[in-house]
Design an enzyme around this catalytic site. Sequence first.
Site, mmCIF file in Angstrom:
data_model
loop_
_atom_site.group_PDB
_atom_site.id
_atom_site.type_symbol
_atom_site.label_atom_id
_atom_site.label_comp_id
_atom_site.label_asym_id
_atom_site.label_seq_id
_atom_site.Cartn_x
_atom_site.Cartn_y
_atom_site.Cartn_z
ATOM 1 N N ARG A 175 0.815 -1.221 0.000
ATOM 2 C CA ARG A 175 0.000 0.000 0.000
ATOM 3 C C ARG A 175 0.846 1.267 0.000
ATOM 4 O O ARG A 175 0.506 2.268 0.634
ATOM 5 C CB ARG A 175 -0.950 0.007 1.211
ATOM 6 C CG ARG A 175 -1.878 -1.194 1.269
ATOM 7 C CD ARG A 175 -2.878 -1.223 0.117
ATOM 8 N NE ARG A 175 -3.707 -2.417 0.190
ATOM 9 C CZ ARG A 175 -3.430 -3.571 -0.425
ATOM 10 N NH1 ARG A 175 -2.351 -3.663 -1.204
ATOM 11 N NH2 ARG A 175 -4.221 -4.600 -0.295
ATOM 12 N N SER A 224 -10.860 0.153 3.967
ATOM 13 C CA SER A 224 -9.977 -0.437 4.975
ATOM 14 C C SER A 224 -9.206 0.662 5.703
ATOM 15 O O SER A 224 -8.490 1.437 5.084
ATOM 16 C CB SER A 224 -9.005 -1.417 4.324
ATOM 17 O OG SER A 224 -9.696 -2.524 3.788
ATOM 18 N N GLU A 294 -4.051 2.879 6.887
ATOM 19 C CA GLU A 294 -4.096 2.717 5.433
ATOM 20 C C GLU A 294 -4.815 3.903 4.807
ATOM 21 O O GLU A 294 -4.441 4.373 3.735
ATOM 22 C CB GLU A 294 -4.805 1.417 5.048
ATOM 23 C CG GLU A 294 -4.861 1.166 3.550
ATOM 24 C CD GLU A 294 -5.328 -0.225 3.183
ATOM 25 O OE1 GLU A 294 -5.932 -0.360 2.102
ATOM 26 O OE2 GLU A 294 -5.095 -1.170 3.947
#
Length: 307
Positions: A175, A224, A294
């Site tokens: 990510r 998320s 995130e």
Amino acid sequence: MNAAALMPDLPPVRGKLTAHAPLAPLVWFKAGGAADWLFEPQDADDLADFLAALDPAVPVMALGLGSNLIVRDGGVPGVVVRLGKAFARVERLDATSLRCGGGASGILVSSTARDAGIGGLEFLRSIPGTVGGFVRMNGGAYGREVKDILVEADIVLRTGERVTLPLDALGYTYRHSELPEGAVVIAATFRGHPEAPETVQAEMDRISAAREASQPLRSKTGGSTFKNPPGEKAWALVDRAGCRGLTLGGAQVSEKHTNFLINTGDATSAEIEALGEEVRRRVKAESGVTLEWEIQRVGRAAEGDGA
């Protein structure tokens, strides 16, 4: 730096430039302040010319669908760039490759791949964002990531210079990419593999059903919230720490999926972010694991927030 201070120095544009533009309607949480300026370029040349002429001290941030983003209540300084329809085209290059505009959605990319008989891009169907965001954040789901399909990306740097970067130049990790601050992804080439359209559709249907069953898709959420730590699932750590359904003001940890925060109605961004920090504190105390955000958190705290 406020919008009034920037006004005399902004270069001319052919697209749309809006002062003090509310961002809450443009992000999934439906919370947060305004951008000093919102720039919707007419095309890549308009964007490149604007950035080249813009005072280098003015910060620039790209905004996609706003699905993985907390915009703080004090708003975002400088210029927020939002790519419109001119950047949302997807075209087939060859038997296994698509060229996708930075403003194209994951649904459009995966559907175009299906129609072209290209497999391997189905996971993009499940990520509520645009190609620009996928490339910057190495977006992923269901065992696949952008690094598995990316050939190259077309970028406009903060200086206005246009470059094409191959996969290995992006420095992908989980990510995360090494794209420089203020750079805007205007297009990317993705490569999959030959596959029957009905097989691609079946996989897209499987992913869609799995998301529907497990995620609060009809809530004001940000996707998320925390990265999965090595060998762990963030949702399980949050659940184990007793945070399922935890609330702070109008913000809540989803009962359906504990790695999702939701705005139950009129939550401020400060409440959403503070709830996330409380979850991190409780997880650390219970398991010893420090969860990493995130969701991107950008902008200024509102006066008096102390955030």
